[in-house]
Design a protein around this motif. Sequence first.
Motif, PDB file in Angstrom:
ATOM      1  N   MET A 149       2.688 -19.868   4.686  1.00  0.00           N
ATOM      2  CA  MET A 149       3.618 -18.276   4.115  1.00  0.00           C
ATOM      3  C   MET A 149       2.622 -18.007   3.210  1.00  0.00           C
ATOM      4  SD  MET A 149       7.135 -20.412   3.763  1.00  0.00           S
ATOM      5  CE  MET A 149       7.596 -18.941   2.531  1.00  0.00           C
ATOM      6  N   ILE A 150       2.772 -19.175   2.110  1.00  0.00           N
ATOM      7  CA  ILE A 150       1.524 -18.108   1.122  1.00  0.00           C
ATOM      8  C   ILE A 150       0.017 -17.541   1.344  1.00  0.00           C
ATOM      9  CG2 ILE A 150       0.176 -18.250  -0.989  1.00  0.00           C
ATOM     10  CD1 ILE A 150       2.290 -20.947  -1.749  1.00  0.00           C
ATOM     11  N   GLU A 151      -0.472 -17.765   2.058  1.00  0.00           N
ATOM     12  CA  GLU A 151      -1.969 -17.062   2.983  1.00  0.00           C
ATOM     13  C   GLU A 151      -1.250 -15.654   3.459  1.00  0.00           C
ATOM     14  OE1 GLU A 151      -3.666 -19.717   5.114  1.00  0.00           O
ATOM     15  OE2 GLU A 151      -4.971 -20.636   4.011  1.00  0.00           O
ATOM     16  N   ARG A 152      -0.231 -16.302   4.155  1.00  0.00           N
ATOM     17  CA  ARG A 152       0.117 -14.505   4.597  1.00  0.00           C
ATOM     18  C   ARG A 152       0.242 -13.545   3.986  1.00  0.00           C
ATOM     19  NH1 ARG A 152       3.747 -16.832   7.129  1.00  0.00           N
ATOM     20  NH2 ARG A 152       5.329 -16.720   6.763  1.00  0.00           N
ATOM     21  N   ASN A 153       1.545 -14.213   3.301  1.00  0.00           N
ATOM     22  CA  ASN A 153       1.895 -13.585   2.062  1.00  0.00           C
ATOM     23  C   ASN A 153       0.747 -12.375   1.353  1.00  0.00           C
ATOM     24  OD1 ASN A 153       4.604 -12.049   2.801  1.00  0.00           O
ATOM     25  ND2 ASN A 153       4.997 -14.983   2.754  1.00  0.00           N
ATOM     26  N   VAL A 154      -0.442 -13.066   1.281  1.00  0.00           N
ATOM     27  CA  VAL A 154      -1.658 -12.990   0.111  1.00  0.00           C
ATOM     28  C   VAL A 154      -2.414 -11.932   1.046  1.00  0.00           C
ATOM     29  CG1 VAL A 154      -3.922 -13.454  -0.941  1.00  0.00           C
ATOM     30  CG2 VAL A 154      -1.329 -14.829  -1.227  1.00  0.00           C
ATOM     31  N   LYS A 155      -2.188 -12.261   2.049  1.00  0.00           N
ATOM     32  CA  LYS A 155      -3.213 -11.240   3.101  1.00  0.00           C
ATOM     33  C   LYS A 155      -2.372 -10.060   3.157  1.00  0.00           C
ATOM     34  CE  LYS A 155      -4.682 -11.060   7.713  1.00  0.00           C
ATOM     35  NZ  LYS A 155      -5.140 -11.090   9.400  1.00  0.00           N
ATOM     36  N   ASN A 156      -1.580  -9.634   3.619  1.00  0.00           N
ATOM     37  CA  ASN A 156      -0.254  -8.919   3.438  1.00  0.00           C
ATOM     38  C   ASN A 156      -0.826  -7.793   1.780  1.00  0.00           C
ATOM     39  OD1 ASN A 156       0.559  -9.011   6.040  1.00  0.00           O
ATOM     40  ND2 ASN A 156       2.540  -9.781   4.935  1.00  0.00           N
ATOM     41  N   VAL A 157      -0.848  -8.400   0.387  1.00  0.00           N
ATOM     42  CA  VAL A 157      -0.791  -7.649  -0.895  1.00  0.00           C
ATOM     43  C   VAL A 157      -2.185  -7.217  -0.331  1.00  0.00           C
ATOM     44  CG1 VAL A 157      -1.123  -9.715  -2.033  1.00  0.00           C
ATOM     45  CG2 VAL A 157       0.251  -7.702  -3.142  1.00  0.00           C
ATOM     46  N   SER A 158      -3.380  -7.498  -0.237  1.00  0.00           N
ATOM     47  CA  SER A 158      -4.452  -7.681   0.068  1.00  0.00           C
ATOM     48  C   SER A 158      -4.500  -6.680   0.318  1.00  0.00           C
ATOM     49  CB  SER A 158      -5.124  -8.893   0.068  1.00  0.00           C
ATOM     50  OG  SER A 158      -6.266  -8.210   0.288  1.00  0.00           O
ATOM     51  N   GLY A 159      -4.223  -6.203   1.731  1.00  0.00           N
ATOM     52  CA  GLY A 159      -4.267  -5.465   2.905  1.00  0.00           C
ATOM     53  C   GLY A 159      -3.924  -3.958   2.158  1.00  0.00           C
ATOM     54  N   ILE A 160      -2.787  -3.892   1.499  1.00  0.00           N
ATOM     55  CA  ILE A 160      -2.288  -3.168   0.745  1.00  0.00           C
ATOM     56  C   ILE A 160      -3.129  -2.082  -0.283  1.00  0.00           C
ATOM     57  CG2 ILE A 160       0.072  -2.070  -0.874  1.00  0.00           C
ATOM     58  CD1 ILE A 160       1.533  -3.639   0.926  1.00  0.00           C
ATOM     59  N   VAL A 161      -2.996  -3.398  -0.872  1.00  0.00           N
ATOM     60  CA  VAL A 161      -4.456  -2.197  -2.213  1.00  0.00           C
ATOM     61  C   VAL A 161      -5.658  -2.235  -1.466  1.00  0.00           C
ATOM     62  CG1 VAL A 161      -5.468  -3.472  -4.557  1.00  0.00           C
ATOM     63  CG2 VAL A 161      -3.268  -4.979  -3.706  1.00  0.00           C
ATOM     64  N   ALA A 177       7.121   0.061  -2.827  1.00  0.00           N
ATOM     65  CA  ALA A 177       7.626  -1.159  -3.506  1.00  0.00           C
ATOM     66  C   ALA A 177       8.238  -1.949  -2.740  1.00  0.00           C
ATOM     67  CB  ALA A 177       8.457  -0.147  -4.886  1.00  0.00           C
ATOM     68  N   HIS A 178       8.827  -1.414  -2.235  1.00  0.00           N
ATOM     69  CA  HIS A 178      10.012  -2.097  -1.668  1.00  0.00           C
ATOM     70  C   HIS A 178       9.267  -2.532  -0.598  1.00  0.00           C
ATOM     71  CE1 HIS A 178      13.564  -3.153   0.982  1.00  0.00           C
ATOM     72  NE2 HIS A 178      12.607  -3.483   1.837  1.00  0.00           N
ATOM     73  N   ARG A 179       8.013  -3.116   0.385  1.00  0.00           N
ATOM     74  CA  ARG A 179       7.121  -3.766   0.804  1.00  0.00           C
ATOM     75  C   ARG A 179       7.107  -4.747  -0.334  1.00  0.00           C
ATOM     76  NH1 ARG A 179       6.063  -6.272   4.391  1.00  0.00           N
ATOM     77  NH2 ARG A 179       3.674  -6.644   5.932  1.00  0.00           N
ATOM     78  N   ILE A 180       6.127  -4.185  -1.495  1.00  0.00           N
ATOM     79  CA  ILE A 180       5.585  -5.797  -2.261  1.00  0.00           C
ATOM     80  C   ILE A 180       6.829  -6.324  -2.974  1.00  0.00           C
ATOM     81  CG2 ILE A 180       4.484  -5.574  -3.829  1.00  0.00           C
ATOM     82  CD1 ILE A 180       2.595  -3.124  -3.902  1.00  0.00           C
ATOM     83  N   LYS A 181       7.929  -6.232  -2.945  1.00  0.00           N
ATOM     84  CA  LYS A 181       8.795  -6.843  -3.428  1.00  0.00           C
ATOM     85  C   LYS A 181       8.877  -8.128  -2.158  1.00  0.00           C
ATOM     86  CE  LYS A 181      13.743  -6.951  -4.666  1.00  0.00           C
ATOM     87  NZ  LYS A 181      15.352  -5.980  -4.306  1.00  0.00           N
ATOM     88  N   ASN A 182       9.450  -7.654  -0.584  1.00  0.00           N
ATOM     89  CA  ASN A 182       9.365  -8.611  -0.384  1.00  0.00           C
ATOM     90  C   ASN A 182       8.054  -9.315  -0.300  1.00  0.00           C
ATOM     91  OD1 ASN A 182      11.858  -7.212   0.968  1.00  0.00           O
ATOM     92  ND2 ASN A 182      10.985  -6.035   2.703  1.00  0.00           N
ATOM     93  N   ILE A 183       7.419  -8.566  -0.023  1.00  0.00           N
ATOM     94  CA  ILE A 183       6.006  -9.514   0.064  1.00  0.00           C
ATOM     95  C   ILE A 183       5.735 -10.663  -1.191  1.00  0.00           C
ATOM     96  CG2 ILE A 183       3.643  -9.763  -0.634  1.00  0.00           C
ATOM     97  CD1 ILE A 183       3.197  -7.656   0.947  1.00  0.00           C
ATOM     98  N   LEU A 184       6.398 -10.078  -2.216  1.00  0.00           N
ATOM     99  CA  LEU A 184       6.393 -10.740  -3.286  1.00  0.00           C
ATOM    100  C   LEU A 184       7.152 -12.357  -3.386  1.00  0.00           C
ATOM    101  CD1 LEU A 184       6.453  -8.757  -6.244  1.00  0.00           C
ATOM    102  CD2 LEU A 184       4.380 -10.609  -5.908  1.00  0.00           C
ATOM    103  N   MET A 185       8.645 -11.417  -2.625  1.00  0.00           N
ATOM    104  CA  MET A 185      10.145 -12.563  -2.589  1.00  0.00           C
ATOM    105  C   MET A 185       9.024 -14.383  -1.009  1.00  0.00           C
ATOM    106  SD  MET A 185      12.918 -10.787  -1.629  1.00  0.00           S
ATOM    107  CE  MET A 185      13.960 -11.492  -0.934  1.00  0.00           C
ATOM    108  N   GLY A 186       8.472 -13.618  -0.517  1.00  0.00           N
ATOM    109  CA  GLY A 186       7.665 -14.320   0.700  1.00  0.00           C
ATOM    110  C   GLY A 186       6.551 -15.245   0.017  1.00  0.00           C
ATOM    111  N   LEU A 187       5.942 -15.153  -1.130  1.00  0.00           N
ATOM    112  CA  LEU A 187       5.721 -15.698  -2.453  1.00  0.00           C
ATOM    113  C   LEU A 187       6.514 -16.742  -2.968  1.00  0.00           C
ATOM    114  CD1 LEU A 187       2.950 -13.477  -3.732  1.00  0.00           C
ATOM    115  CD2 LEU A 187       1.830 -15.187  -1.805  1.00  0.00           C
TER     116      LEU A 187
END
Length: 277
Positions: A96-108, A61-71
């Motif tokens: 910045m958007i591409e990097r964070n989309v890639k991060n959340v995609s990996g988690i999912v 949850a903390h990680r995804i929150k950070n990703i959303l802030m990055g987006l």
Amino acid sequence: SGEKTLIKRDGTEARLVVYAAPIYDEKGEMKAVMEMATDITEIKKLQRELTLMGKTIAVMAHRIKNILMGLEGGIFVVNTGMEEGDDAAVKQGWQMIERNVKNVSGIVKDLLYCSKEREMKFEEIDPSDTVRSVYELFKGRAAKERIEFDLDIPDKMPKAKFDSEALHSLFSNLITNAIDACVNDAGEGKEKHIINIRGSINDESGYVFEVEDNGSGIPGAAGENVFEDFFSTKGREGTGLGLLVAQKVAEAHGGIITFRSDEGKGTTFKAAFPIGK
């Protein structure tokens, strides 16, 4: 009574609940003890996976929150750049958007892999080809982080039944973990960070692949629970899911993942697969 772990003839573990009961003769004297055992291997496996998933929710949850802030930050930079006609700002925000989309995609993707049984698609392949493709995929990132990235595997290995996509995921996760361990290594006295990927095959161990880094290592006793506790040397920035994915892939191939680590000096993960599985 209590729980016991037995090693079966095929080398796998069996978890048992053992009950003991005395047997008395007609005089009331105990003459023997009868033991009964119930195989709870599958129950323990399910219990372990449910416990692991529960432990990682807060970190995720903390990680995804950070990703959303990055987006949100990336969107703000893009919008500001568009309003001001600043192409450089637009490009920066989009990265910045591409990097964070890639991060959340990996988690999912890792979550989906861990939350359901993925049907393996086995085919006759040379596993060294998969390892080499993963190496090529991460070579640029390693160079960017100034990490020496070495590959030592045979040009060709005997073909065997592997799921190429799953094998790719296994090595990607181990190499990602190694890179992060080097990047987050705050230790001093190292001239450079190095990651070595090795592969071999022999009659005793089968196919053996190692990913060795001289990064931060796994602190203390936590190394013993690296799979069981979703442990991540990346702290709150990681979920540890990658190691569980790697373990599940290895088990699906009849293989095993082991590791050795020295805090502050580095870690080596070894994936071994039997021949003729």
